[in-house]
Design a protein around this motif. Structure first.
Motif, mmCIF file in Angstrom:
data_model
loop_
_atom_site.group_PDB
_atom_site.id
_atom_site.type_symbol
_atom_site.label_atom_id
_atom_site.label_comp_id
_atom_site.label_asym_id
_atom_site.label_seq_id
_atom_site.Cartn_x
_atom_site.Cartn_y
_atom_site.Cartn_z
ATOM 1 N N HIS A 1 0.836 -1.210 0.000
ATOM 2 C CA HIS A 1 0.000 0.000 0.000
ATOM 3 C C HIS A 1 0.869 1.258 0.000
ATOM 4 C CE1 HIS A 1 -2.989 2.966 0.942
ATOM 5 N NE2 HIS A 1 -2.455 3.215 2.121
ATOM 6 N N LEU A 2 1.897 1.278 0.837
ATOM 7 C CA LEU A 2 2.763 2.455 0.880
ATOM 8 C C LEU A 2 3.522 2.614 -0.435
ATOM 9 C CD1 LEU A 2 3.659 4.780 2.608
ATOM 10 C CD2 LEU A 2 5.510 3.394 3.519
ATOM 11 N N LEU A 3 3.947 1.503 -1.031
ATOM 12 C CA LEU A 3 4.641 1.565 -2.324
ATOM 13 C C LEU A 3 3.722 2.156 -3.403
ATOM 14 C CD1 LEU A 3 7.076 0.850 -4.142
ATOM 15 C CD2 LEU A 3 6.034 -1.404 -4.467
ATOM 16 N N LEU A 4 2.475 1.701 -3.456
ATOM 17 C CA LEU A 4 1.534 2.222 -4.457
ATOM 18 C C LEU A 4 1.269 3.712 -4.231
ATOM 19 C CD1 LEU A 4 -1.052 -0.709 -4.705
ATOM 20 C CD2 LEU A 4 0.534 0.061 -6.475
ATOM 21 N N PHE A 5 1.158 4.122 -2.970
ATOM 22 C CA PHE A 5 0.938 5.550 -2.689
ATOM 23 C C PHE A 5 2.140 6.376 -3.132
ATOM 24 C CE2 PHE A 5 1.272 9.263 0.137
ATOM 25 C CZ PHE A 5 0.093 9.900 -0.212
ATOM 26 N N GLU A 6 3.340 5.876 -2.920
ATOM 27 C CA GLU A 6 4.537 6.609 -3.348
ATOM 28 C C GLU A 6 4.587 6.730 -4.872
ATOM 29 O OE1 GLU A 6 7.297 5.091 0.421
ATOM 30 O OE2 GLU A 6 7.538 4.228 -1.574
ATOM 31 N N LEU A 7 4.266 5.651 -5.571
ATOM 32 C CA LEU A 7 4.242 5.704 -7.036
ATOM 33 C C LEU A 7 3.166 6.672 -7.528
ATOM 34 C CD1 LEU A 7 4.714 1.903 -7.869
ATOM 35 C CD2 LEU A 7 6.417 3.739 -8.027
ATOM 36 N N PHE A 8 2.036 6.690 -6.835
ATOM 37 C CA PHE A 8 0.961 7.631 -7.196
ATOM 38 C C PHE A 8 1.418 9.074 -6.978
ATOM 39 C CE2 PHE A 8 -2.812 10.129 -5.959
ATOM 40 C CZ PHE A 8 -3.521 10.032 -7.142
ATOM 41 N N LEU A 9 2.166 9.305 -5.905
ATOM 42 C CA LEU A 9 2.677 10.642 -5.605
ATOM 43 C C LEU A 9 3.625 11.114 -6.715
ATOM 44 C CD1 LEU A 9 1.958 12.309 -3.112
ATOM 45 C CD2 LEU A 9 4.132 11.631 -2.099
ATOM 46 N N ILE A 10 4.433 10.210 -7.235
ATOM 47 C CA ILE A 10 5.347 10.549 -8.328
ATOM 48 C C ILE A 10 4.567 10.810 -9.613
ATOM 49 C CG2 ILE A 10 7.172 9.619 -9.809
ATOM 50 C CD1 ILE A 10 8.174 8.066 -7.355
ATOM 51 N N TYR A 11 3.541 10.020 -9.852
ATOM 52 C CA TYR A 11 2.750 10.119 -11.092
ATOM 53 C C TYR A 11 1.861 11.369 -11.118
ATOM 54 C CZ TYR A 11 -1.038 8.913 -14.345
ATOM 55 O OH TYR A 11 -1.981 8.936 -15.347
ATOM 56 N N LEU A 12 1.382 11.778 -9.965
ATOM 57 C CA LEU A 12 0.357 12.819 -9.859
ATOM 58 C C LEU A 12 0.693 14.112 -10.604
ATOM 59 C CD1 LEU A 12 -2.400 13.336 -8.643
ATOM 60 C CD2 LEU A 12 -1.286 14.016 -6.518
ATOM 61 N N PRO A 13 1.843 14.755 -10.392
ATOM 62 C CA PRO A 13 2.092 16.038 -11.064
ATOM 63 C C PRO A 13 2.300 15.935 -12.572
ATOM 64 C CG PRO A 13 4.021 15.374 -9.802
ATOM 65 C CD PRO A 13 2.934 14.412 -9.447
ATOM 66 N N PHE A 14 2.489 14.728 -13.089
ATOM 67 C CA PHE A 14 2.661 14.546 -14.534
ATOM 68 C C PHE A 14 1.334 14.258 -15.235
ATOM 69 C CE2 PHE A 14 6.774 13.295 -12.712
ATOM 70 C CZ PHE A 14 7.646 14.065 -13.470
ATOM 71 N N SER A 15 0.291 13.997 -14.492
ATOM 72 C CA SER A 15 -0.965 13.522 -15.075
ATOM 73 C C SER A 15 -2.008 14.629 -15.119
ATOM 74 C CB SER A 15 -1.511 12.358 -14.236
ATOM 75 O OG SER A 15 -1.968 12.843 -12.986
ATOM 76 N N LYS A 16 -3.149 14.333 -15.750
ATOM 77 C CA LYS A 16 -4.238 15.303 -15.787
ATOM 78 C C LYS A 16 -4.899 15.462 -14.421
ATOM 79 C CE LYS A 16 -6.952 13.438 -18.899
ATOM 80 N NZ LYS A 16 -8.160 13.149 -19.717
ATOM 81 N N LEU A 17 -4.565 14.562 -13.487
ATOM 82 C CA LEU A 17 -5.060 14.718 -12.115
ATOM 83 C C LEU A 17 -4.501 15.981 -11.470
ATOM 84 C CD1 LEU A 17 -4.702 11.020 -10.893
ATOM 85 C CD2 LEU A 17 -6.814 12.200 -11.512
ATOM 86 N N PHE A 18 -3.485 16.565 -12.093
ATOM 87 C CA PHE A 18 -2.886 17.791 -11.570
ATOM 88 C C PHE A 18 -3.852 18.978 -11.673
ATOM 89 C CE2 PHE A 18 0.219 21.370 -11.737
ATOM 90 C CZ PHE A 18 0.841 21.124 -10.533
#
Length: 297
Positions: free
Chosen positions: A217-234
């Protein structure tokens, strides 16, 4: 694997902050946005009937009064209640989107409290952390799953749902789902999660064995944190510019003002894109003055 998760936590936070700041500055420095100027504007004292300061005689000679509190209330209602989606809830997305967004808000707050708790060695947040975690997981997982099913089950909505939209929802569902499983199956009191957070903060070996679902779970959250500013979720970070500079900015342009000089400079740019209606080599102003046949309007 726990060591990887610990080091990756610092990388994820650094990428999230630095890339997020870069993109915000990048958007803020782009050419002047195309303003909508659609009334009512909540920063306008006459907004209750859709009025404008331009209704006054000689308004250009008078000081203009804004109500920033009105703008803040309107922006908060959009961020926390998704008001516009609720008002125009054409496909019934609002309840699921509301749950997913609040799942994200609470998940970030939950991790922040865990870090503060570990860093300051405070026990006052224990009850709140133990409550917020499951609420965030259940709310976010239910909302993400609901939005996926809505898109899959409605041809009209599905026709303009991109693969990236599905990926984002599945990614979010995996983050929330893994958290829900970790909590209910392996870490009901979050003691193992706290140990892993402490290990990530201080690079200390965890005193407790960390179950698979907890570090996943923590690994997935960290990967999501890295992905977030590059995606349209920004889009969450662009809301201020969307509201304050596009939807609400109805200030008139004063000759030789900074805005006037900026627009004049932009109108002299050479159009750098192609299209059947574009004449190569023309400036923005010249292109705007051309008719469909290439002559002057």
């Amino acid at each position: 694997m726990e060591v990887v998760v610990s080091y990756l936590a610092w990388v994820a936070v650094a990428v999230f902050v630095l890339v997020g700041l870069y993109r915000m500055l990048r958007y803020a420095s782009l050419p002047v946005f195309l303003r909508w100027e659609l009334y009512p504007v909540p920063t306008e004292p006459r907004h209750h009937y859709g009025g404008s300061y331009m209704e006054e005689v000689d308004f250009v000679k008078k000081a203009r009064h804004h109500t920033r509190i009105g703008g803040l209330i309107d922006m908060a209602s959009e961020v926390f209640l998704l008001k516009k989606l609720k008002d125009y809830n054409q496909f019934g997305l609002w309840p699921f989107s509301f749950l997913m967004h609040w799942g994200i808000y609470l998940l970030f707050l939950w991790f922040l409290l865990l870090a503060v708790e570990a860093r300051l060695k405070l026990g006052v947040f224990t009850g709140l952390v133990n409550f917020l975690g499951p609420v965030a997981f259940i709310s976010g997982a239910f909302g993400s799953l609901g939005l996926i099913l809505k898109r899959v089950g409605n041809d009209k909505l599905g026709s303009y749902t991109t693969p990236e939209d599905y990926f984002n929802l599945i990614f979010l569902g995996a983050v929330f789902g893994s958290g829900l499983i970790a909590w209910s199956y392996a870490d009901l009191t979050f003691d193992c999660t706290r140990a892993l957070i402490k290990q990530a903060l201080f690079f200390e070996a965890s005193p407790l064995p960390v179950p698979f679902w907890v570090w996943l779970h923590l690994l997935l959250f960290e990967l999501f944190l890295i992905y977030l500013p590059f995606s349209k979720l920004f889009h969450y970070a662009i809301k201020y510019l969307t509201f304050d500079k596009i939807l609400w900015d109805d200030a008139f342009k004063v000759k030789d003002s900074p805005l006037d000089r900026k627009i004049a400079k932009q109108l002299s740019y050479i159009v750098s894109w192609a299209g059947p209606h574009i004449v190569p080599g023309k400036t923005w102003l010249e292109e705007a003055q051309l008719t469909d046949g290439g002559g002057e309007k």
